[in-house]
Design a protein around this motif. Structure first.
Motif, mmCIF file in Angstrom:
data_model
loop_
_atom_site.group_PDB
_atom_site.id
_atom_site.type_symbol
_atom_site.label_atom_id
_atom_site.label_comp_id
_atom_site.label_asym_id
_atom_site.label_seq_id
_atom_site.Cartn_x
_atom_site.Cartn_y
_atom_site.Cartn_z
ATOM 1 N N ARG A 44 2.663 2.129 2.391
ATOM 2 C CA ARG A 44 1.796 1.140 1.762
ATOM 3 C C ARG A 44 1.110 0.312 2.849
ATOM 4 O O ARG A 44 1.198 0.631 4.031
ATOM 5 C CB ARG A 44 2.625 0.260 0.827
ATOM 6 C CG ARG A 44 3.234 1.025 -0.361
ATOM 7 C CD ARG A 44 4.117 0.102 -1.196
ATOM 8 N NE ARG A 44 5.339 -0.253 -0.479
ATOM 9 C CZ ARG A 44 6.242 -1.129 -0.928
ATOM 10 N NH1 ARG A 44 6.015 -1.755 -2.084
ATOM 11 N NH2 ARG A 44 7.322 -1.397 -0.223
ATOM 12 N N ASN A 45 0.446 -0.747 2.440
ATOM 13 C CA ASN A 45 -0.164 -1.633 3.439
ATOM 14 C C ASN A 45 0.939 -2.296 4.249
ATOM 15 O O ASN A 45 2.003 -2.660 3.719
ATOM 16 C CB ASN A 45 -1.026 -2.690 2.757
ATOM 17 C CG ASN A 45 -0.276 -3.472 1.688
ATOM 18 O OD1 ASN A 45 0.193 -2.888 0.708
ATOM 19 N ND2 ASN A 45 -0.155 -4.781 1.862
ATOM 20 N N THR A 47 2.067 -4.882 7.811
ATOM 21 C CA THR A 47 1.759 -5.841 8.870
ATOM 22 C C THR A 47 2.640 -5.502 10.054
ATOM 23 O O THR A 47 3.854 -5.307 9.898
ATOM 24 C CB THR A 47 2.043 -7.286 8.408
ATOM 25 O OG1 THR A 47 1.218 -7.584 7.272
ATOM 26 C CG2 THR A 47 1.741 -8.272 9.520
ATOM 27 N N SER A 101 6.372 -6.049 7.914
ATOM 28 C CA SER A 101 6.491 -6.076 6.457
ATOM 29 C C SER A 101 5.667 -4.941 5.869
ATOM 30 O O SER A 101 4.749 -4.415 6.516
ATOM 31 C CB SER A 101 6.026 -7.422 5.890
ATOM 32 O OG SER A 101 4.640 -7.619 6.131
ATOM 33 N N GLU A 102 5.985 -4.578 4.636
ATOM 34 C CA GLU A 102 5.288 -3.496 3.950
ATOM 35 C C GLU A 102 5.083 -3.877 2.498
ATOM 36 O O GLU A 102 5.962 -4.475 1.868
ATOM 37 C CB GLU A 102 6.078 -2.185 4.060
ATOM 38 C CG GLU A 102 5.369 -0.983 3.461
ATOM 39 C CD GLU A 102 6.131 0.314 3.651
ATOM 40 O OE1 GLU A 102 5.675 1.358 3.157
ATOM 41 O OE2 GLU A 102 7.197 0.268 4.293
ATOM 42 N N GLY A 103 3.921 -3.512 1.956
ATOM 43 C CA GLY A 103 3.633 -3.829 0.560
ATOM 44 C C GLY A 103 3.288 -5.294 0.373
ATOM 45 O O GLY A 103 2.602 -5.913 1.187
ATOM 46 N N GLU A 104 3.778 -5.855 -0.721
ATOM 47 C CA GLU A 104 3.493 -7.255 -1.057
ATOM 48 C C GLU A 104 4.332 -8.234 -0.251
ATOM 49 O O GLU A 104 4.081 -9.436 -0.274
ATOM 50 C CB GLU A 104 3.715 -7.478 -2.555
ATOM 51 C CG GLU A 104 2.849 -6.599 -3.448
ATOM 52 C CD GLU A 104 1.369 -6.807 -3.207
ATOM 53 O OE1 GLU A 104 0.974 -7.953 -2.907
ATOM 54 O OE2 GLU A 104 0.604 -5.824 -3.319
ATOM 55 N N GLU A 105 5.325 -7.753 0.424
ATOM 56 C CA GLU A 105 6.196 -8.635 1.202
ATOM 57 C C GLU A 105 5.435 -9.252 2.376
ATOM 58 O O GLU A 105 4.638 -8.584 3.046
ATOM 59 C CB GLU A 105 7.398 -7.840 1.702
ATOM 60 C CG GLU A 105 8.386 -8.653 2.528
ATOM 61 C CD GLU A 105 9.483 -7.790 3.120
ATOM 62 O OE1 GLU A 105 10.348 -8.337 3.826
ATOM 63 O OE2 GLU A 105 9.469 -6.573 2.874
ATOM 64 N N LYS A 106 5.707 -10.500 2.645
ATOM 65 C CA LYS A 106 5.080 -11.207 3.751
ATOM 66 C C LYS A 106 6.067 -11.332 4.915
ATOM 67 O O LYS A 106 7.253 -11.599 4.698
ATOM 68 C CB LYS A 106 4.631 -12.609 3.318
ATOM 69 C CG LYS A 106 3.632 -12.611 2.177
ATOM 70 C CD LYS A 106 2.297 -12.009 2.611
ATOM 71 C CE LYS A 106 1.278 -12.095 1.483
ATOM 72 N NZ LYS A 106 -0.027 -11.500 1.857
ATOM 73 N N SER A 124 -2.800 -6.108 10.540
ATOM 74 C CA SER A 124 -2.441 -5.516 9.242
ATOM 75 C C SER A 124 -3.248 -4.256 8.990
ATOM 76 O O SER A 124 -4.451 -4.206 9.287
ATOM 77 C CB SER A 124 -2.676 -6.522 8.108
ATOM 78 O OG SER A 124 -1.813 -7.638 8.234
#
Length: 322
Positions: A44-45, A47, A101-106, A124
């Motif tokens: 996923r996205n 950082t 971090s990955e996904g919605e996690e900051k 990111s």
């Protein structure tokens, strides 16, 4: 007798050692299947904290060690922007770091500050929609060497055979697997600021060189035109030359453009991102093969115009004689 027993024990130990090494290599992925495919991304996205490096890829191990020593529990990542078989090793560019971090996690501020303290930068990546990917077991340090020698050639062949535009190459060390991911879309989103700046400077140099070449060509063209007019004995020859010159210049520009596009497509940047493409033409007369016929049509039009221009002059002469 004792000597034979000793030799037998030594031989048995050597055999056991070889078997152990062979088993270790198998466990590291020596005979693991390398399956390359295209589809949805396994990541996923993210950082990440990274360091940018220019130099041989074989020397990136120290950066992996440094990033892992800061936070051993995080997944490691490497992004390779250049093909080491084409680009000199000392000019190969990459980044190495850890996924914060990955996904919605900051990512936590403490973690960010910790990596920044050691000179890492934060960036990111979006979640890639379509990718070329492969996986390889990550069970021992030897797995990294086996993956480099087996997966990258398979990725290269897959992308080349299907004429895909897939870059850069991401290596993500997650759990007991190494994920190899090559985005098929929005590749610019995976270029860190340092890489974008180098690409911008490189393009600026290429544009300057092209402008210099164009200026030299224009000067040569003007000199040739002056020489041609100086050696012309009649006005009719001069007119014919002025009519034909634009087409000769246009032909030269077309040939230059075709060569430029051909080189651009050979670099892989114009390949299809999602399916196999036939870039050589479809046999329907389209493409560069139609250029000569178009040029002939233009010349025919100019000849017709010249003909209509000359006929009234001849008619006026005839009337004058009468």
């Amino acid at each position: 007798m004792a000597e034979w027993v000793l030799l037998g024990l030594i031989g048995a130990l050597v055999v056991l050692l070889l078997l152990t090494l062979f088993g270790f290599a198998i466990y590291s992925g020596l005979f693991s299947d390398v399956v390359v495919s295209a589809g949805s991304s396994p990541i996923r996205n993210i950082t990440l904290a990274y360091k940018f490096n220019v130099g041989p890829y074989g020397e990136c191990g120290k950066l992996f060690t440094e990033s892992c020593s800061i936070s051993p529990k995080l997944c490691s990542i490497g992004v390779y922007y250049d093909n080491p078989h084409v680009v000199p090793p000392e000019k190969c560019r990459c980044i190495v770091g850890c996924i914060l971090s990955e996904g919605e996690e900051k990512p936590s501020e403490e973690l960010i500050q910790l990596f920044q303290k050691f000179g890492f930068k934060i960036f990111s990546f979006p979640a890639p929609s379509h990718v070329v990917m492969a996986t390889f077991p990550f069970t021992t340090p030897l797995s990294i060497q086996l993956a480099a020698s087996r997966v990258h050639p398979a990725l290269h062949d897959y992308i080349k055979e299907r004429k895909l535009c897939a870059h850069p190459r991401l290596e993500i060390y997650k759990g007991d697997h190494i994920y190899f991911v090559c985005p098929l879309a929005r590749q610019g989103d995976f270029y860190v600021p340092e890489m974008k700046e180098m690409e911008r400077k490189s393009r600026a140099v290429e544009v300057d060189d092209a402008q210099t070449d164009t200026t030299g060509a224009d000067t040569l063209s003007e000199t040739s035109s002056i020489s041609l007019e100086a050696t012309t004995d009649s006005r009719e020859t001069s007119v014919a030359t002025s009519i034909l010159s634009p087409f000769a210049a246009g032909r030269g520009r077309d040939e230059t453009d075709n060569h430029s596009e051909h080189s651009y497509s050979e670099s892989g940047a114009s390949g299809s991102s999602f399916e196999e493409l036939d870039l050589e033409g479809n046999g329907d007369g389209s493409g560069s093969a139609g250029l000569p016929s178009d040029l002939g049509y233009a010349e025919e039009q100019q000849t017709t115009k010249a003909k209509w221009a000359k006929e009234p002059i001849a008619l006026e002469k005839a009337r004058g004689e009468e």
